[in-house]
Design a protein around this motif. Structure first.
Motif, PDB file in Angstrom:
ATOM      1  N   THR A 119       0.834  -1.204   0.000  1.00  0.00           N
ATOM      2  CA  THR A 119       0.000   0.000   0.000  1.00  0.00           C
ATOM      3  C   THR A 119       0.865   1.249   0.000  1.00  0.00           C
ATOM      4  O   THR A 119       0.596   2.210  -0.737  1.00  0.00           O
ATOM      5  CB  THR A 119      -0.937  -0.001   1.224  1.00  0.00           C
ATOM      6  OG1 THR A 119      -1.757  -1.175   1.159  1.00  0.00           O
ATOM      7  CG2 THR A 119      -1.810   1.239   1.256  1.00  0.00           C
ATOM      8  N   ASN A 122       2.445   1.724  -3.445  1.00  0.00           N
ATOM      9  CA  ASN A 122       1.430   2.210  -4.393  1.00  0.00           C
ATOM     10  C   ASN A 122       1.134   3.688  -4.191  1.00  0.00           C
ATOM     11  O   ASN A 122       1.001   4.439  -5.166  1.00  0.00           O
ATOM     12  CB  ASN A 122       0.141   1.390  -4.267  1.00  0.00           C
ATOM     13  CG  ASN A 122       0.274   0.020  -4.883  1.00  0.00           C
ATOM     14  OD1 ASN A 122       1.073  -0.189  -5.791  1.00  0.00           O
ATOM     15  ND2 ASN A 122      -0.507  -0.920  -4.384  1.00  0.00           N
ATOM     16  N   MET A 123       1.010   4.120  -2.953  1.00  0.00           N
ATOM     17  CA  MET A 123       0.745   5.535  -2.676  1.00  0.00           C
ATOM     18  C   MET A 123       1.918   6.416  -3.116  1.00  0.00           C
ATOM     19  O   MET A 123       1.704   7.499  -3.650  1.00  0.00           O
ATOM     20  CB  MET A 123       0.451   5.739  -1.194  1.00  0.00           C
ATOM     21  CG  MET A 123      -0.820   5.041  -0.713  1.00  0.00           C
ATOM     22  SD  MET A 123      -2.289   5.525  -1.627  1.00  0.00           S
ATOM     23  CE  MET A 123      -2.502   7.186  -1.044  1.00  0.00           C
ATOM     24  N   GLN A 124       3.136   5.956  -2.898  1.00  0.00           N
ATOM     25  CA  GLN A 124       4.290   6.746  -3.313  1.00  0.00           C
ATOM     26  C   GLN A 124       4.393   6.827  -4.836  1.00  0.00           C
ATOM     27  O   GLN A 124       4.745   7.872  -5.386  1.00  0.00           O
ATOM     28  CB  GLN A 124       5.567   6.171  -2.701  1.00  0.00           C
ATOM     29  CG  GLN A 124       5.625   6.399  -1.205  1.00  0.00           C
ATOM     30  CD  GLN A 124       6.792   5.704  -0.536  1.00  0.00           C
ATOM     31  OE1 GLN A 124       7.376   4.781  -1.081  1.00  0.00           O
ATOM     32  NE2 GLN A 124       7.136   6.162   0.661  1.00  0.00           N
ATOM     33  N   ILE A 125       4.072   5.738  -5.514  1.00  0.00           N
ATOM     34  CA  ILE A 125       4.091   5.762  -6.981  1.00  0.00           C
ATOM     35  C   ILE A 125       2.999   6.694  -7.505  1.00  0.00           C
ATOM     36  O   ILE A 125       3.241   7.465  -8.442  1.00  0.00           O
ATOM     37  CB  ILE A 125       3.937   4.335  -7.552  1.00  0.00           C
ATOM     38  CG1 ILE A 125       5.192   3.522  -7.272  1.00  0.00           C
ATOM     39  CG2 ILE A 125       3.634   4.363  -9.034  1.00  0.00           C
ATOM     40  CD1 ILE A 125       5.092   2.063  -7.622  1.00  0.00           C
ATOM     41  N   LYS A 126       1.814   6.643  -6.899  1.00  0.00           N
ATOM     42  CA  LYS A 126       0.755   7.552  -7.308  1.00  0.00           C
ATOM     43  C   LYS A 126       1.159   9.016  -7.083  1.00  0.00           C
ATOM     44  O   LYS A 126       0.854   9.885  -7.895  1.00  0.00           O
ATOM     45  CB  LYS A 126      -0.536   7.250  -6.545  1.00  0.00           C
ATOM     46  CG  LYS A 126      -1.224   6.000  -7.008  1.00  0.00           C
ATOM     47  CD  LYS A 126      -2.484   5.716  -6.214  1.00  0.00           C
ATOM     48  CE  LYS A 126      -3.115   4.415  -6.653  1.00  0.00           C
ATOM     49  NZ  LYS A 126      -4.312   4.086  -5.871  1.00  0.00           N
ATOM     50  N   GLY A 127       1.840   9.277  -5.981  1.00  0.00           N
ATOM     51  CA  GLY A 127       2.321  10.631  -5.715  1.00  0.00           C
ATOM     52  C   GLY A 127       3.335  11.086  -6.753  1.00  0.00           C
ATOM     53  O   GLY A 127       3.315  12.242  -7.194  1.00  0.00           O
ATOM     54  N   LEU A 129       3.553   9.950  -9.862  1.00  0.00           N
ATOM     55  CA  LEU A 129       2.831  10.144 -11.125  1.00  0.00           C
ATOM     56  C   LEU A 129       2.069  11.470 -11.130  1.00  0.00           C
ATOM     57  O   LEU A 129       2.027  12.176 -12.136  1.00  0.00           O
ATOM     58  CB  LEU A 129       1.864   8.985 -11.373  1.00  0.00           C
ATOM     59  CG  LEU A 129       2.499   7.676 -11.802  1.00  0.00           C
ATOM     60  CD1 LEU A 129       1.456   6.572 -11.885  1.00  0.00           C
ATOM     61  CD2 LEU A 129       3.197   7.841 -13.148  1.00  0.00           C
ATOM     62  N   ALA A 130       1.485  11.807  -9.981  1.00  0.00           N
ATOM     63  CA  ALA A 130       0.776  13.079  -9.893  1.00  0.00           C
ATOM     64  C   ALA A 130       1.730  14.260 -10.067  1.00  0.00           C
ATOM     65  O   ALA A 130       1.401  15.255 -10.721  1.00  0.00           O
ATOM     66  CB  ALA A 130       0.041  13.191  -8.551  1.00  0.00           C
ATOM     67  N   GLN A 133       2.727  14.338 -13.836  1.00  0.00           N
ATOM     68  CA  GLN A 133       1.644  14.767 -14.729  1.00  0.00           C
ATOM     69  C   GLN A 133       1.197  16.186 -14.453  1.00  0.00           C
ATOM     70  O   GLN A 133       0.528  16.792 -15.287  1.00  0.00           O
ATOM     71  CB  GLN A 133       0.471  13.786 -14.600  1.00  0.00           C
ATOM     72  CG  GLN A 133       0.793  12.424 -15.116  1.00  0.00           C
ATOM     73  CD  GLN A 133      -0.284  11.401 -14.831  1.00  0.00           C
ATOM     74  OE1 GLN A 133      -1.209  11.657 -14.054  1.00  0.00           O
ATOM     75  NE2 GLN A 133      -0.176  10.230 -15.429  1.00  0.00           N
TER      76      GLN A 133
END
Length: 134
Positions: A119, A122-127, A129-130, A133
């Motif tokens: 988890t 995943n949160m660090q990767i989403k951060g 990517l944000a 982008q």
């Protein structure tokens, strides 16, 4: 050439790998709860993780030098760390040292920590990517 991102993910890769191998070891203990003379085993997670990180850097501190091809490798090691036998809490007539309460607790704790690591990654990767982008 590795970068900071590679180093960051190398740590998490090693941690998840050691957790997964430990989960298999704990499952083996549970599966052999009724096997006569079976001795419950576990690893020290921090030592195994340290060994795994050093192995990734090609600096394995626990690798043994073999002077002949006939020498036997250490079987069942996890990241260069051999599983240790658990101390006997309550003896059994058949010599089995598996305490199902301890094994279930360790199995659940390890599984929760594995899921928490996933988890967090995943949160660090989403951060990231944000941030990329915008």
């Amino acid at each position: 050439m590795t970068g900071k991102l590679d180093d960051f993910f190398r740590f998490h890769e090693a941690a998840l790998s050691v957790r997964g191998q430990r989960q298999q070891l704990l499952a083996s203990n549970i599966a052999n709860a009724d096997t006569p003379n079976y001795k419950a085993r576990d690893i020290d997670f921090s030592t195994a993780l340290s060994n795994a990180l050093h192995q990734n850097l090609n600096q394995s501190p626990t690798a043994l030098n073999k002077t002949a091809d006939q020498h036997i490798d250490t079987p069942g090691s996890i990241a260069g760390s051999a599983p240790q036998y658990r101390p006997t809490v309550q003896g059994s007539v058949d010599g089995n040292t598996v305490d199902m309460d301890v094994e279930r607790n360790q199995f659940t704790d390890n599984a929760l920590r594995y899921e928490a690591s996933l988890t967090m990654i995943n949160m660090q990767i989403k951060g990231m990517l944000a941030a990329i982008q915008g």
